[in-house]
Each structure stands twice: as C-alpha cells, then as structure tokens.
Scaffold this active site. Sequence first.
Site, PDB file in Angstrom:
ATOM      1  N   ASP A 196       0.790  -1.293   0.047  1.00 53.09           N
ATOM      2  CA  ASP A 196      -0.062   0.255   0.143  1.00 53.09           C
ATOM      3  C   ASP A 196       0.998   1.185  -0.165  1.00 53.09           C
ATOM      4  OD1 ASP A 196      -3.207   0.576   0.393  1.00 53.09           O
ATOM      5  OD2 ASP A 196      -2.090   2.064   1.573  1.00 53.09           O
ATOM      6  N   TYR A 317      -4.077  11.037   0.451  1.00 48.07           N
ATOM      7  CA  TYR A 317      -4.433  10.898  -0.915  1.00 48.07           C
ATOM      8  C   TYR A 317      -4.347  12.059  -1.679  1.00 48.07           C
ATOM      9  CZ  TYR A 317      -5.431   6.119   0.355  1.00 48.07           C
ATOM     10  OH  TYR A 317      -5.430   4.604   0.818  1.00 48.07           O
ATOM     11  N   HIS A 373      -4.352  -7.935   0.255  1.00 46.60           N
ATOM     12  CA  HIS A 373      -3.597  -6.476   0.256  1.00 46.60           C
ATOM     13  C   HIS A 373      -2.893  -6.325   1.764  1.00 46.60           C
ATOM     14  CE1 HIS A 373      -3.365  -2.356  -0.455  1.00 46.60           C
ATOM     15  NE2 HIS A 373      -3.780  -2.208   0.676  1.00 46.60           N
TER      16      HIS A 373
END
Length: 407
Positions: A196, A317, A373
């Site tokens: 990630d 983000y 993930h």
Amino acid sequence: MQIRHTCLVLLLVLIAFVWVDAVETIKPFRIEIPQDEVDEVKRRVSQTRLPAQLPNAGWEYGTNYEFLREIIQHWNTSYDWRSEESRLNRFPQYTTEIDGLTIHFIHSKSKSPSTSYPLLFSHGWPGTFLECTKLLHYLNEEENGLSFDVICPSLPGYGFSSPPTQKGFDVPKIASLFVKLMERLNYDRYIVQGGDWGSLVSTHVANLDREHCEGVHINLFMASMFDKGVIATTRGLIDFGLQGAGYLHIQATEPDTVAVGLNDSPAGLAAYLLSKYYRWSDLKGGDLEKIYTKDELLTFIHIYWFTQSIGSSMRLYYEEMQHLEFSKIAKDLYIQQPTGYIQFPAETMKHARWEVEYYYNLVQYSTPESGGHFAALEEPKTLNDDIRSFFEKARPMFKAETQREEL
Ligand SMILES: *[C@@H]1O[C@H](CO)[C@@H](O)[C@H](O)[C@H]1NC(C)=O
C-alpha cells in the site's frame, strides 16, 4: 570583555547541545488512553443508529450491516480495550521528534544480534503500525544465520505519529523523515519493506538514501498508477478503478468532508474501514473472521479513533494525487537497489514482471497461492519467507558487500 564574550559563546554552545540532545532523544512509549476516552467510545457505540439495508444485501452495496451489527454488539458488551492495550504494549515502542513531528515506532530487535540486519517496515491505509506485529515475530527469529531488527513507524498523521500541519505533506516527505529515523537509530545500512502506501514510501526511501538503503521488498506496485502507457495495459487497475476505488476518489478530492462523520461516529468509522478489510483480504469463503478476530478488527479501528487520525490519514491521498507525485516517480525514477516484488492473488492491482522491471532493479518476482492486500497480517509466514529468499539473492549486490570485496 574578551572573557565575558567567550563565556557567552560557551553558554550558547552548551544550550545548543542540550537542545539538540532533547530534540533528538528517543523516548520509550506506552499506549495509555485516558479512562474518560475509553468510556466515551463505549457510550457512543451504545447509541449507534444504523440505517436500513436491503434484505440479503450481503456486502454488495458496501459494508454488510449484519456483520456490522455483530461487531457493534461485541463492542458494546465484550470488547475490552485495556486488555488489548496491554497486549500492544508488549511491543517495544518509542517516539522521537523529527522536523517538528513526533514519530512513533516499534523497534523490535532480533533475538540473535550477531545475525541481524535492519528492516524498515512501512504500513499503509487503512493500516496502522500494528500491520508489522505478526511479521516481526518471524523476522526477529534467526533462520539459516539471518534475522532482522524491525523498525516499524506510524506514518505521520496515522495513529501515534503526529499529523502534518502544512499543506503538501506527501510521500517523499514521509520518506525523508524515515531516512532520518534510520540515521538516528544509527543504522548505516538497511532494507525497506512495504505494501500500500508503504510500498511507495519504501520506494522513495530507497531513492533518497541510496547510500544506506541496500534493498527494497514490496507487496504492492504503485509506480505506474499514473503512467498512461502502463495503465492502458493494466486490466487489474481498470477493474479496481471502476469497482473498488470510490474511497480513493473521495480521499483524493474531499478527505475533510467525510472525515467529520468518521471522526464522530465509531460505527461510521468501523463501517468505512471494515469494507476495506473485507474487499482487500483474501477471504476465500467470504468470512472476515477466518482471518481477523473481532477484537483485532476493533483494535485497528480504535487506533484511528483514539488518535483521531482518520482525517489526516485520508488526506495523504489528496497530497499525493493532487500533486501527481506518482507521475514524477513514473518518469524520473529507477530504483537501482535490488528489489523483490511479491504479488498476492487477492491484491487489488496486479502487475506483470515487465512493468515492475521498468522501475526497479528486480531480482525476485513471486506469486504465492494465497493472501491479499494486508499481506503482513494475512500471510506473515509467506511474506517472511519471501523477504528472506529475496535477501539471499540481493545481498551479494549490496554496496557494503561489493565495497568489502574491492578492499
Ligand atoms: C448497548 O448495550 C446497552 C445495555 O448494556 C443497551 O441498552 C444498548 O441498546 C446497546 N446498544 C447497542 C447499539 O447495541
């Protein structure tokens, strides 16, 4: 006059030393949440108001409320933060100030120092420093004459690291703090690992610190996300973009808007984070509890809740995508250090070997049979084995090794 002047200079030098020392101190850290905050979250949970969901909705429309109700009930009646807190405090944790931010980290040393090599682990979103806690048991152990000292910081704005207070605090800035952390811990060589955001942080650490960072191991490949040539060929990314990436668009554009609700409602926060654990883990039968216990999931959520870091975590983000740092990485970056890439089957995005080779000096490309993930939590043994086999291949290429041969 002369003497007084000298005294003044000496005094200033002394103050400077004391100040630098205080600033660069590494302090032991324990999680100690005040009782009123522990009571407060329970009070809010007890008053949860859930919307209605369609019959048999499952997880199709987002988080499944049947499961959420079970979680809330467990939270309301049985979940015991204090026992989780003392479990977490068994991991050796520290804080230190770097560039005005408090950085919190686990520093778990190898059980056999003579065989140990330092490994900087970077977590991602919606993760916490707890992502490394299963993996480090394996890494700290000696296997075939090799073990690792694991350094696992909380990203700034995540958990117990303080949030950035300025606009534009992106992944390269995080990486620069982590390079300074490794220096402060007196590690003059190390490898990096991450998935990630941690994958991109690791990549930037490798780029910034070519002198000391000897190798890179990643379980997500992010460099190509905004490189259009590659996007066109990356079917997995397109599927992910259409079906699973609504959160990404929100967080890259209006993180502060959704943060209000999530920071104010434990159930809202749980619904938001659980959806990611459900969608991105390799669940096979669809049962989240085959991989994580309710207590474990609630503890991840509590780290965000108590530290009020959901807003600052999502803001990364925005910082990264509004300024298109990804494209910078795609165009300018080639990671020279030996790199291992492991692609877990339930990972959100899949990449061919040639894509990774385009950006990294790839020495190992692995495709294990299970895992998703959150690989470090889902498949710590597989990840450990892969890091070790990567390390064996990469070690002869390390600067410290080749320099030794030249001597
Ligand atoms: C939590 O438990 C209390 C009783 O201990 C109950 O009154 C309340 O309705 C419960 N809340 C939820 C959301 O389940």
